[in-house]
Scaffold this motif. Sequence first.
Motif, PDB file in Angstrom:
ATOM      1  N   ALA A   1       8.612   9.943   5.067  1.00  0.00           N
ATOM      2  CA  ALA A   1       7.248  10.125   5.473  1.00  0.00           C
ATOM      3  C   ALA A   1       7.392   8.959   7.021  1.00  0.00           C
ATOM      4  O   ALA A   1       6.651   9.059   7.911  1.00  0.00           O
ATOM      5  CB  ALA A   1       6.325   9.240   4.625  1.00  0.00           C
ATOM      6  N   ALA A   2       8.302   8.051   6.878  1.00  0.00           N
ATOM      7  CA  ALA A   2       8.561   7.206   8.033  1.00  0.00           C
ATOM      8  C   ALA A   2       8.799   8.014   9.294  1.00  0.00           C
ATOM      9  O   ALA A   2       8.722   7.344  10.309  1.00  0.00           O
ATOM     10  CB  ALA A   2       9.575   6.126   7.607  1.00  0.00           C
ATOM     11  N   TYR A   3       9.651   8.881   9.347  1.00  0.00           N
ATOM     12  CA  TYR A   3      10.106   9.524  10.485  1.00  0.00           C
ATOM     13  C   TYR A   3       9.864  11.191  10.587  1.00  0.00           C
ATOM     14  O   TYR A   3      10.279  11.670  11.415  1.00  0.00           O
ATOM     15  CB  TYR A   3      11.688   9.177  10.521  1.00  0.00           C
ATOM     16  N   ALA A   4       9.198  11.783   9.486  1.00  0.00           N
ATOM     17  CA  ALA A   4       9.191  13.414   9.351  1.00  0.00           C
ATOM     18  C   ALA A   4       8.507  13.912  10.409  1.00  0.00           C
ATOM     19  O   ALA A   4       7.392  13.473  10.918  1.00  0.00           O
ATOM     20  CB  ALA A   4       8.596  13.747   8.109  1.00  0.00           C
ATOM     21  N   ARG A   5       9.001  15.021  11.023  1.00  0.00           N
ATOM     22  CA  ARG A   5       8.372  15.732  11.928  1.00  0.00           C
ATOM     23  C   ARG A   5       7.732  16.994  11.539  1.00  0.00           C
ATOM     24  O   ARG A   5       8.155  17.310  10.304  1.00  0.00           O
ATOM     25  CB  ARG A   5       9.272  16.057  13.180  1.00  0.00           C
TER      26      ARG A   5
ATOM     27  N   LEU B   1       2.592  12.563  -4.184  1.00  0.00           N
ATOM     28  CA  LEU B   1       2.732  13.351  -2.872  1.00  0.00           C
ATOM     29  C   LEU B   1       1.614  12.986  -1.827  1.00  0.00           C
ATOM     30  O   LEU B   1       1.603  12.741  -0.708  1.00  0.00           O
ATOM     31  CB  LEU B   1       2.918  14.916  -3.065  1.00  0.00           C
ATOM     32  N   ASP B   2       0.367  13.176  -2.565  1.00  0.00           N
ATOM     33  CA  ASP B   2      -0.941  12.944  -1.803  1.00  0.00           C
ATOM     34  C   ASP B   2      -0.860  11.375  -1.331  1.00  0.00           C
ATOM     35  O   ASP B   2      -1.528  11.342  -0.128  1.00  0.00           O
ATOM     36  CB  ASP B   2      -2.131  13.200  -2.753  1.00  0.00           C
ATOM     37  N   SER B   3      -0.305  10.399  -2.024  1.00  0.00           N
ATOM     38  CA  SER B   3      -0.462   9.113  -1.789  1.00  0.00           C
ATOM     39  C   SER B   3       0.369   8.852  -0.301  1.00  0.00           C
ATOM     40  O   SER B   3       0.236   7.814   0.522  1.00  0.00           O
ATOM     41  CB  SER B   3       0.044   8.144  -2.788  1.00  0.00           C
ATOM     42  N   GLN B   4       1.490   9.813   0.098  1.00  0.00           N
ATOM     43  CA  GLN B   4       2.192   9.789   0.929  1.00  0.00           C
ATOM     44  C   GLN B   4       1.746  10.389   1.913  1.00  0.00           C
ATOM     45  O   GLN B   4       2.668  10.785   3.261  1.00  0.00           O
ATOM     46  CB  GLN B   4       3.719   9.816   0.531  1.00  0.00           C
ATOM     47  N   GLY B   5       0.839  11.200   1.925  1.00  0.00           N
ATOM     48  CA  GLY B   5       0.430  12.072   3.202  1.00  0.00           C
ATOM     49  C   GLY B   5       1.049  13.602   3.091  1.00  0.00           C
ATOM     50  O   GLY B   5       0.985  14.367   3.806  1.00  0.00           O
ATOM     51  N   PHE B   6       1.622  13.984   1.934  1.00  0.00           N
ATOM     52  CA  PHE B   6       2.295  15.285   1.725  1.00  0.00           C
ATOM     53  C   PHE B   6       1.590  16.166   0.725  1.00  0.00           C
ATOM     54  O   PHE B   6       0.748  15.812   0.008  1.00  0.00           O
ATOM     55  CB  PHE B   6       3.480  15.319   1.207  1.00  0.00           C
ATOM     56  N   ARG B   7       1.752  17.595   0.924  1.00  0.00           N
ATOM     57  CA  ARG B   7       1.343  18.613   0.030  1.00  0.00           C
ATOM     58  C   ARG B   7       2.354  19.137  -0.666  1.00  0.00           C
ATOM     59  O   ARG B   7       3.643  19.145  -0.098  1.00  0.00           O
ATOM     60  CB  ARG B   7       0.473  19.746   0.863  1.00  0.00           C
ATOM     61  N   PRO B   8       2.310  20.006  -1.653  1.00  0.00           N
ATOM     62  CA  PRO B   8       3.289  20.564  -2.475  1.00  0.00           C
ATOM     63  C   PRO B   8       3.996  21.620  -1.368  1.00  0.00           C
ATOM     64  O   PRO B   8       5.158  21.669  -1.352  1.00  0.00           O
ATOM     65  CB  PRO B   8       2.648  21.206  -3.588  1.00  0.00           C
ATOM     66  N   HIS B   9       3.491  22.107  -0.545  1.00  0.00           N
ATOM     67  CA  HIS B   9       3.908  23.133   0.226  1.00  0.00           C
ATOM     68  C   HIS B   9       5.149  22.562   1.019  1.00  0.00           C
ATOM     69  O   HIS B   9       5.988  23.138   1.759  1.00  0.00           O
ATOM     70  CB  HIS B   9       2.918  24.002   1.079  1.00  0.00           C
TER      71      HIS B   9
ATOM     72  N   GLU C   1      25.829  14.902   9.040  1.00  0.00           N
ATOM     73  CA  GLU C   1      26.255  14.326   7.693  1.00  0.00           C
ATOM     74  C   GLU C   1      25.050  13.583   7.224  1.00  0.00           C
ATOM     75  O   GLU C   1      24.136  13.248   7.885  1.00  0.00           O
ATOM     76  CB  GLU C   1      27.252  13.300   7.998  1.00  0.00           C
ATOM     77  N   PRO C   2      24.831  13.216   5.704  1.00  0.00           N
ATOM     78  CA  PRO C   2      24.056  12.608   5.169  1.00  0.00           C
ATOM     79  C   PRO C   2      24.004  11.271   5.712  1.00  0.00           C
ATOM     80  O   PRO C   2      24.977  10.534   5.817  1.00  0.00           O
ATOM     81  CB  PRO C   2      24.240  12.499   3.480  1.00  0.00           C
ATOM     82  N   GLY C   3      22.718  10.552   6.106  1.00  0.00           N
ATOM     83  CA  GLY C   3      22.500   9.428   6.551  1.00  0.00           C
ATOM     84  C   GLY C   3      21.071   8.831   6.221  1.00  0.00           C
ATOM     85  O   GLY C   3      20.384   9.591   5.893  1.00  0.00           O
ATOM     86  N   TYR C   4      21.044   7.553   6.656  1.00  0.00           N
ATOM     87  CA  TYR C   4      19.767   6.773   6.210  1.00  0.00           C
ATOM     88  C   TYR C   4      18.952   7.153   7.595  1.00  0.00           C
ATOM     89  O   TYR C   4      19.385   7.443   8.586  1.00  0.00           O
ATOM     90  CB  TYR C   4      20.192   5.689   6.268  1.00  0.00           C
ATOM     91  N   ARG C   5      17.535   6.994   7.280  1.00  0.00           N
ATOM     92  CA  ARG C   5      16.576   7.085   8.530  1.00  0.00           C
ATOM     93  C   ARG C   5      15.911   5.756   8.364  1.00  0.00           C
ATOM     94  O   ARG C   5      15.159   5.410   7.403  1.00  0.00           O
ATOM     95  CB  ARG C   5      15.653   8.548   8.118  1.00  0.00           C
ATOM     96  N   VAL C   6      16.022   5.360   9.444  1.00  0.00           N
ATOM     97  CA  VAL C   6      15.404   3.887   9.709  1.00  0.00           C
ATOM     98  C   VAL C   6      14.403   4.003  11.085  1.00  0.00           C
ATOM     99  O   VAL C   6      14.769   4.883  12.137  1.00  0.00           O
ATOM    100  CB  VAL C   6      16.090   2.536   9.618  1.00  0.00           C
TER     101      VAL C   6
ATOM    102  N   HIS D   1       0.691  -1.216  -0.128  1.00  0.00           N
ATOM    103  CA  HIS D   1       0.017   0.071  -0.083  1.00  0.00           C
ATOM    104  C   HIS D   1       0.744   1.254  -0.120  1.00  0.00           C
ATOM    105  O   HIS D   1       0.233   2.125  -0.447  1.00  0.00           O
ATOM    106  CB  HIS D   1      -0.996   0.014   1.238  1.00  0.00           C
ATOM    107  N   PRO D   2       1.935   1.253   0.491  1.00  0.00           N
ATOM    108  CA  PRO D   2       2.605   2.717   0.608  1.00  0.00           C
ATOM    109  C   PRO D   2       3.284   3.036  -0.921  1.00  0.00           C
ATOM    110  O   PRO D   2       3.637   4.012  -1.080  1.00  0.00           O
ATOM    111  CB  PRO D   2       3.751   2.423   1.457  1.00  0.00           C
ATOM    112  N   VAL D   3       3.369   2.176  -1.834  1.00  0.00           N
ATOM    113  CA  VAL D   3       3.805   2.261  -3.049  1.00  0.00           C
ATOM    114  C   VAL D   3       2.743   2.814  -4.030  1.00  0.00           C
ATOM    115  O   VAL D   3       1.853   1.867  -4.361  1.00  0.00           O
ATOM    116  CB  VAL D   3       4.629   1.000  -3.677  1.00  0.00           C
ATOM    117  N   PRO D   4       2.895   3.808  -4.560  1.00  0.00           N
ATOM    118  CA  PRO D   4       1.676   4.672  -5.345  1.00  0.00           C
ATOM    119  C   PRO D   4       1.296   3.758  -6.743  1.00  0.00           C
ATOM    120  O   PRO D   4       2.463   3.165  -7.275  1.00  0.00           O
ATOM    121  CB  PRO D   4       2.295   6.046  -5.864  1.00  0.00           C
ATOM    122  N   VAL D   5       0.105   3.658  -7.084  1.00  0.00           N
ATOM    123  CA  VAL D   5      -0.115   2.917  -8.221  1.00  0.00           C
ATOM    124  C   VAL D   5       0.605   3.320  -9.529  1.00  0.00           C
ATOM    125  O   VAL D   5       0.813   2.806 -10.326  1.00  0.00           O
ATOM    126  CB  VAL D   5      -1.556   3.017  -8.366  1.00  0.00           C
TER     127      VAL D   5
END
Length: 268
Positions: free
Chosen positions: A104-108, A136-144, A263-268, A10-14
């Motif tokens: 989306a998995a960790y965004a504040r 964007l909409d499928s992941q709960g985000f808006r353009p802003h 530094e750039p890093g992965y978010r898990v 389900h998290p992967v958009p059609v």
Amino acid sequence: MNDTFKLPAHPVPVEIRRDWPRAEFGIDPIQGAVTEALGMRLASAFQPIFAPDGVTVLGEEALLRASLRRKPLAPPAAFAAARASGLLVAFDRLCRTLHLINFAAYARPQRSLFLNVHPELLPAVDAHGAYFERILDSQGFRPHDVVLELLESDAVAAEPEALQRAVGNFRARGYRIALDDFGHAHANFDRLWAVAPDYVKLDRQLLKLAASDATARRGYRQLASLLRDTGALVLAEGVETAAQRDLALEAGVDGLQGYLLGEPGYRV
């Protein structure tokens, strides 16, 4: 992807499923959500952008981490492979979607996601923008919630009318715009005024030079002041030492990005 767990469907958009029907998504215990395309393994890394206090995170820049046969592959090479296969637009969508799934998995709240725009996609912004909005909409985000980064060199190379049309379309949809690497090789104020970005990211080499030369230091302060007068928020890139951080703060920048702070890093 024998070393990953399956990602729920389900998290992967059609739209992505249509573009990449054979693409397999999974969860890596270190990299988070990952996928494979064109023989490459793709993951997302994020680098924080801090407020001047060095503590508050304003946003994060998504960075592609690609590998081929377990060897790192630079993002330009990954996109070149997609272009050679005639799949540049679809590949860009796939990468952005992967970034969104991980973010989306960790965004504040109140954190913006900075996403790079491939220059060859600017002419197709009308169709591409609408398509990406559905993702964007499928992941709960808006353009802003998204800041689209344009490299200054790409903005200079683009046809002025095409650039203004693309930026106008992005803005009409609600995206914010950042002009990246400003001052790399040269600073083109004509394109700056044409784009009228919400953010300007000062090229890291400017800060490095300013930290070692008094004349360059004055120039850095003056440039930051001039950019802020245009209404843009100024972000200092390449902050790697305490001296560079102090110099950037002295110049009155609105944000800091660099290895000293994160530094750039992965978010898990």
